[in-house]
Design an enzyme around this catalytic site. Structure first.
Site, PDB file in Angstrom:
ATOM      1  N   THR A   8       0.839  -1.194   0.000  1.00  0.00           N
ATOM      2  CA  THR A   8       0.000   0.000   0.000  1.00  0.00           C
ATOM      3  C   THR A   8       0.876   1.246   0.000  1.00  0.00           C
ATOM      4  O   THR A   8       2.014   1.210   0.474  1.00  0.00           O
ATOM      5  CB  THR A   8      -0.937   0.034   1.221  1.00  0.00           C
ATOM      6  OG1 THR A   8      -1.821   1.156   1.096  1.00  0.00           O
ATOM      7  CG2 THR A   8      -0.161   0.172   2.517  1.00  0.00           C
ATOM      8  N   LYS A   9       0.344   2.319  -0.553  1.00  0.00           N
ATOM      9  CA  LYS A   9       0.955   3.635  -0.431  1.00  0.00           C
ATOM     10  C   LYS A   9       0.096   4.554   0.429  1.00  0.00           C
ATOM     11  O   LYS A   9       0.362   5.744   0.536  1.00  0.00           O
ATOM     12  CB  LYS A   9       1.155   4.255  -1.820  1.00  0.00           C
ATOM     13  CG  LYS A   9       2.188   3.523  -2.675  1.00  0.00           C
ATOM     14  CD  LYS A   9       2.371   4.193  -4.029  1.00  0.00           C
ATOM     15  CE  LYS A   9       3.395   3.447  -4.857  1.00  0.00           C
ATOM     16  NZ  LYS A   9       3.544   4.046  -6.216  1.00  0.00           N
ATOM     17  N   ASN A  10      -0.918   3.967   1.040  1.00  0.00           N
ATOM     18  CA  ASN A  10      -1.820   4.709   1.915  1.00  0.00           C
ATOM     19  C   ASN A  10      -1.172   4.837   3.286  1.00  0.00           C
ATOM     20  O   ASN A  10      -0.992   3.844   3.990  1.00  0.00           O
ATOM     21  CB  ASN A  10      -3.165   3.977   2.003  1.00  0.00           C
ATOM     22  CG  ASN A  10      -4.187   4.704   2.844  1.00  0.00           C
ATOM     23  OD1 ASN A  10      -3.923   5.083   3.972  1.00  0.00           O
ATOM     24  ND2 ASN A  10      -5.379   4.878   2.300  1.00  0.00           N
ATOM     25  N   SER A  11      -0.813   6.041   3.677  1.00  0.00           N
ATOM     26  CA  SER A  11      -0.081   6.239   4.932  1.00  0.00           C
ATOM     27  C   SER A  11      -0.921   5.852   6.148  1.00  0.00           C
ATOM     28  O   SER A  11      -0.390   5.386   7.154  1.00  0.00           O
ATOM     29  CB  SER A  11       0.395   7.688   5.052  1.00  0.00           C
ATOM     30  OG  SER A  11      -0.701   8.584   5.013  1.00  0.00           O
ATOM     31  N   ASP A  70      -7.582  -5.257   0.687  1.00  0.00           N
ATOM     32  CA  ASP A  70      -8.572  -4.462  -0.021  1.00  0.00           C
ATOM     33  C   ASP A  70      -9.732  -4.352   0.938  1.00  0.00           C
ATOM     34  O   ASP A  70     -10.198  -5.357   1.489  1.00  0.00           O
ATOM     35  CB  ASP A  70      -9.001  -5.094  -1.341  1.00  0.00           C
ATOM     36  CG  ASP A  70      -9.665  -4.051  -2.240  1.00  0.00           C
ATOM     37  OD1 ASP A  70      -9.123  -2.942  -2.345  1.00  0.00           O
ATOM     38  OD2 ASP A  70     -10.714  -4.338  -2.829  1.00  0.00           O
ATOM     39  N   PHE A 154      -9.201   7.843   9.060  1.00  0.00           N
ATOM     40  CA  PHE A 154      -9.097   8.264   7.670  1.00  0.00           C
ATOM     41  C   PHE A 154     -10.231   7.585   6.908  1.00  0.00           C
ATOM     42  O   PHE A 154     -10.977   6.781   7.447  1.00  0.00           O
ATOM     43  CB  PHE A 154      -7.729   7.895   7.077  1.00  0.00           C
ATOM     44  CG  PHE A 154      -7.459   6.413   7.022  1.00  0.00           C
ATOM     45  CD1 PHE A 154      -7.703   5.682   5.863  1.00  0.00           C
ATOM     46  CD2 PHE A 154      -6.969   5.732   8.135  1.00  0.00           C
ATOM     47  CE1 PHE A 154      -7.461   4.317   5.813  1.00  0.00           C
ATOM     48  CE2 PHE A 154      -6.713   4.368   8.092  1.00  0.00           C
ATOM     49  CZ  PHE A 154      -6.965   3.655   6.923  1.00  0.00           C
ATOM     50  N   GLY A 155     -10.370   7.948   5.635  1.00  0.00           N
ATOM     51  CA  GLY A 155     -11.419   7.328   4.840  1.00  0.00           C
ATOM     52  C   GLY A 155     -12.802   7.648   5.388  1.00  0.00           C
ATOM     53  O   GLY A 155     -13.133   8.794   5.692  1.00  0.00           O
TER      54      GLY A 155
END
EC number: 3.6.1.66
Length: 202
Positions: A8-11, A70, A154-155
């Site tokens: 992932t590149k989601n911090s 996912d 987040f999200g």
């Protein structure tokens, strides 16, 4: 297993995985550490298909065991949307605020007892050799709030009230979130399955 790649590149996701793995003495790297690797197009129609695509690609390209998730928000009143399209629900660019606004607009007329939803996470572990990938999943049941609250997540966290709580996921302390989240539940299942990896996680 002393090092694992989180695909992932989601911090935000990366931070959660690092917190979960640190007690095991496992070094966590993410795709942020491998800027030269190409992005994987998430062409799957299910969470499991997308997780596998990402994990298999990362394991093959780095030569390390790789874990990909996912995950997304499944809302009953919206026939399961946003589902696998959670990250880009409001458009091709990943925009949490826009996604939340879209959900709130679509849920504006939905009454209390029909606002049920769940966060769903599928984790896939793939290996750089011929071992078969492992897939596990976890759910966190709850309901959709009428407005955004909280800054810890987040999200869709500011919209989602977990079952048994009066606060949104974004209002909970990180340690609490890591106890009840869909990702934490999936990871606990994964720990049972990781005995194949150098004796697994003790």
């Amino acid at each position: 297993m002393n090092e694992v790649i989180i695909a992932t590149k989601n911090s935000g996701k990366a931070k959660e995985f690092i917190q979960m793995f640190e007690s095991y003495g496992i070094t966590v790297k993410t795709l942020i550490d491998y800027p030269e690797l190409p992005d994987v197009e998430e062409t799957g129609e299910t969470f499991a298909e997308n997780a596998l695509l990402k994990a298999e690609s990362a394991a093959r390209l780095t030569g390390r065991p790789a874990i990909a998730d996912d995950s997304g928000l499944v809302i009953d009143a919206l026939d399961g949307r946003p589902g696998v399209y959670s990250a880009r629900y409001a458009g091709i660019d990943k925009d949490d605020k826009a996604n939340n606004r879209k959900v709130l607009k679509e849920m504006a007329e939905v009454v209390d007892d029909q606002r049920s939803a769940r966060f769903k996470c599928v984790l896939a572990v793939s290996f750089p050799d011929d071992r078969e990938s492992i897939i596990v999943e976890g759910d966190c049941e709850g309901r959709i709030a009428y407005e955004e609250s909280g800054t810890n997540g987040f999200g869709y966290d500011p919209l989602f009230i977990p079952e048994g709580f009066d606060q949104t996921m974004a209002q909970l302390e990180p340690n609490m979130k890591n106890e009840i989240s869909h990702r934490a539940k999936a990871l606990r299942k994964l720990q049972v399955s990781l005995t194949e990896l150098d004796g697994g996680m003790k």
